[in-house]
Design a protein around this motif. Sequence first.
Motif, PDB file in Angstrom:
ATOM      1  N   CYS A  17      62.541 -22.696  51.926  1.00  0.00           N
ATOM      2  CA  CYS A  17      62.317 -21.896  50.716  1.00  0.00           C
ATOM      3  C   CYS A  17      60.907 -22.045  50.148  1.00  0.00           C
ATOM      4  O   CYS A  17      60.454 -21.193  49.388  1.00  0.00           O
ATOM      5  CB  CYS A  17      63.321 -22.297  49.638  1.00  0.00           C
ATOM      6  N   PHE A  18      60.229 -23.122  50.489  1.00  0.00           N
ATOM      7  CA  PHE A  18      58.952 -23.381  49.837  1.00  0.00           C
ATOM      8  C   PHE A  18      57.843 -23.514  50.873  1.00  0.00           C
ATOM      9  O   PHE A  18      57.924 -24.315  51.799  1.00  0.00           O
ATOM     10  CB  PHE A  18      59.032 -24.667  49.002  1.00  0.00           C
ATOM     11  N   ALA A  19      56.785 -22.729  50.688  1.00  0.00           N
ATOM     12  CA  ALA A  19      55.694 -22.689  51.663  1.00  0.00           C
ATOM     13  C   ALA A  19      55.055 -24.058  51.857  1.00  0.00           C
ATOM     14  O   ALA A  19      54.702 -24.434  52.972  1.00  0.00           O
ATOM     15  CB  ALA A  19      54.645 -21.676  51.210  1.00  0.00           C
ATOM     16  N   GLN A  20      54.899 -24.814  50.774  1.00  0.00           N
ATOM     17  CA  GLN A  20      54.263 -26.128  50.897  1.00  0.00           C
ATOM     18  C   GLN A  20      55.088 -27.048  51.781  1.00  0.00           C
ATOM     19  O   GLN A  20      54.556 -27.768  52.622  1.00  0.00           O
ATOM     20  CB  GLN A  20      54.077 -26.740  49.504  1.00  0.00           C
ATOM     21  N   SER A  25      56.195 -29.676  57.064  1.00  0.00           N
ATOM     22  CA  SER A  25      57.192 -29.888  58.117  1.00  0.00           C
ATOM     23  C   SER A  25      56.665 -29.437  59.471  1.00  0.00           C
ATOM     24  O   SER A  25      56.879 -30.091  60.494  1.00  0.00           O
ATOM     25  CB  SER A  25      58.483 -29.136  57.782  1.00  0.00           C
ATOM     26  N   ILE A  26      55.961 -28.300  59.487  1.00  0.00           N
ATOM     27  CA  ILE A  26      55.390 -27.780  60.730  1.00  0.00           C
ATOM     28  C   ILE A  26      54.330 -28.751  61.264  1.00  0.00           C
ATOM     29  O   ILE A  26      54.296 -29.060  62.455  1.00  0.00           O
ATOM     30  CB  ILE A  26      54.769 -26.385  60.492  1.00  0.00           C
ATOM     31  N   ASP A  27      53.478 -29.237  60.374  1.00  0.00           N
ATOM     32  CA  ASP A  27      52.432 -30.167  60.780  1.00  0.00           C
ATOM     33  C   ASP A  27      53.028 -31.454  61.331  1.00  0.00           C
ATOM     34  O   ASP A  27      52.566 -31.990  62.355  1.00  0.00           O
ATOM     35  CB  ASP A  27      51.522 -30.463  59.587  1.00  0.00           C
ATOM     36  N   THR A  28      54.054 -31.954  60.699  1.00  0.00           N
ATOM     37  CA  THR A  28      54.731 -33.169  61.177  1.00  0.00           C
ATOM     38  C   THR A  28      55.313 -32.954  62.566  1.00  0.00           C
ATOM     39  O   THR A  28      55.174 -33.809  63.454  1.00  0.00           O
ATOM     40  CB  THR A  28      55.855 -33.570  60.204  1.00  0.00           C
ATOM     41  N   LEU A  29      55.925 -31.796  62.767  1.00  0.00           N
ATOM     42  CA  LEU A  29      56.525 -31.489  64.066  1.00  0.00           C
ATOM     43  C   LEU A  29      55.455 -31.402  65.155  1.00  0.00           C
ATOM     44  O   LEU A  29      55.597 -32.001  66.234  1.00  0.00           O
ATOM     45  CB  LEU A  29      57.283 -30.162  63.971  1.00  0.00           C
ATOM     46  N   LEU A  30      54.377 -30.686  64.880  1.00  0.00           N
ATOM     47  CA  LEU A  30      53.333 -30.515  65.888  1.00  0.00           C
ATOM     48  C   LEU A  30      52.608 -31.826  66.174  1.00  0.00           C
ATOM     49  O   LEU A  30      52.231 -32.095  67.322  1.00  0.00           O
ATOM     50  CB  LEU A  30      52.340 -29.438  65.439  1.00  0.00           C
ATOM     51  N   SER A  42      45.686 -25.489  69.559  1.00  0.00           N
ATOM     52  CA  SER A  42      45.619 -25.014  68.180  1.00  0.00           C
ATOM     53  C   SER A  42      46.860 -24.189  67.873  1.00  0.00           C
ATOM     54  O   SER A  42      47.385 -23.499  68.748  1.00  0.00           O
ATOM     55  CB  SER A  42      44.367 -24.161  67.949  1.00  0.00           C
ATOM     56  N   ALA A  43      47.311 -24.276  66.631  1.00  0.00           N
ATOM     57  CA  ALA A  43      48.520 -23.578  66.213  1.00  0.00           C
ATOM     58  C   ALA A  43      48.269 -22.834  64.913  1.00  0.00           C
ATOM     59  O   ALA A  43      47.594 -23.339  64.011  1.00  0.00           O
ATOM     60  CB  ALA A  43      49.669 -24.572  66.021  1.00  0.00           C
ATOM     61  N   ASN A  48      55.043 -13.681  55.775  1.00  0.00           N
ATOM     62  CA  ASN A  48      54.822 -12.763  54.653  1.00  0.00           C
ATOM     63  C   ASN A  48      53.337 -12.585  54.319  1.00  0.00           C
ATOM     64  O   ASN A  48      52.937 -12.552  53.151  1.00  0.00           O
ATOM     65  CB  ASN A  48      55.578 -13.245  53.411  1.00  0.00           C
ATOM     66  N   GLY A  49      52.532 -12.479  55.357  1.00  0.00           N
ATOM     67  CA  GLY A  49      51.117 -12.222  55.153  1.00  0.00           C
ATOM     68  C   GLY A  49      50.288 -13.416  54.746  1.00  0.00           C
ATOM     69  O   GLY A  49      49.091 -13.276  54.491  1.00  0.00           O
ATOM     70  N   SER A  50      50.899 -14.598  54.697  1.00  0.00           N
ATOM     71  CA  SER A  50      50.167 -15.813  54.313  1.00  0.00           C
ATOM     72  C   SER A  50      50.201 -16.816  55.461  1.00  0.00           C
ATOM     73  O   SER A  50      51.250 -17.033  56.080  1.00  0.00           O
ATOM     74  CB  SER A  50      50.791 -16.457  53.070  1.00  0.00           C
ATOM     75  N   ILE A  51      49.054 -17.416  55.729  1.00  0.00           N
ATOM     76  CA  ILE A  51      48.974 -18.441  56.768  1.00  0.00           C
ATOM     77  C   ILE A  51      49.457 -19.770  56.197  1.00  0.00           C
ATOM     78  O   ILE A  51      48.889 -20.289  55.228  1.00  0.00           O
ATOM     79  CB  ILE A  51      47.537 -18.571  57.298  1.00  0.00           C
ATOM     80  N   LEU A  52      50.521 -20.300  56.786  1.00  0.00           N
ATOM     81  CA  LEU A  52      51.051 -21.584  56.355  1.00  0.00           C
ATOM     82  C   LEU A  52      50.279 -22.738  56.971  1.00  0.00           C
ATOM     83  O   LEU A  52      50.081 -23.780  56.338  1.00  0.00           O
ATOM     84  CB  LEU A  52      52.531 -21.705  56.742  1.00  0.00           C
ATOM     85  N   LEU A  53      49.854 -22.548  58.213  1.00  0.00           N
ATOM     86  CA  LEU A  53      49.149 -23.607  58.932  1.00  0.00           C
ATOM     87  C   LEU A  53      48.260 -22.992  59.990  1.00  0.00           C
ATOM     88  O   LEU A  53      48.671 -22.059  60.691  1.00  0.00           O
ATOM     89  CB  LEU A  53      50.154 -24.576  59.570  1.00  0.00           C
TER      90      LEU A  53
END
Length: 333
Positions: A17-20, A25-30, A42-43, A48-53
Amino acid sequence: MKKNLILILVLLIQHSCFAQNEAASIDTLLNAYARLSQFNGSALVAKNGSILLNKGYGYRDAEKGILNDEHSIYQLGSVTKQFTSAVILKLQAENKLAVSDKLSKYFPDYPKGDSITIKELLTHTSGIYNYTGDENFMKNEITKHKTREQMMALFENKPLNFSPGTSWSYSNSGYSMLGYIIEKVAHTSYEQAIRNYIFSPLKMTHSGFDFTDLKSPDKTIGYFVLNDHDTARSPIVDSSISFSAGAIYSTTGDLYKWSQALENNSILSASEQNEAYTPVKNNYGYGWVIDSIDGKRRLSHNGGIPGYITTISRVPADDVTIILLSNASNETI
């Protein structure tokens, strides 16, 4: 390639639910995959049009200890095919060709060319022999420049794998023929056609074709083996070999510009994309694999070329894009 990691990433994004929290979580996984020598590259992950990582993991140049980052440049391999198919659709929209055209219209002497359509080249249903199946050529010739005639000689006189349109077999040769058709119809090189229709309008300034001669501090070194114990560099495939089937190089950021252009229908119209995303056989459309994940349509394609493994995966319903570019082909993700 990277199927498990992609699945985890998509589900993580869809159910968070929260982008932060998503980004962390994505960074931890990678980072976990990178520590296990399961991802070096690189990942970019966006929703929704915003880059999370958008960041790098592991080494751009292991020998010099230079790390990957969001600017690292990678060979894409077969991710190139979606750009080739897009230009074919643009030329069709300009009434310069039709996907129903026979190959013989453009190459009159091609064996059985009157039974093979452009659409069958796009969808791997032509039956044309895949030149990368020639082990001797792939072992000894891939770093050398080849002419169109030399490349076509690898496959044009081989028996068809099946009658065109009756089955499916992945064919880089078929996509090379699409590039040669583009050159004849657009009256320019394949590379210039891609720049005119896609790279220049989207300002994809870090993308190109001749990786061998690329002079950039952001250029990655490709590795057959890269882990804590060993490294083995890969050769660079000459762009005349991989050509319209796999010669493009790019960055995560440039590929996201491409993904957003598709989302916004700014390069290809909605109807053109619908044509490209309609599977013919084996879930394959025009340079895209069409399947579903968590009940939603996914559009994706992988790339593999010596030293590099790449993938782009999009879930349009959620405006989710995942791009993973790796310069270590020993990964088992």
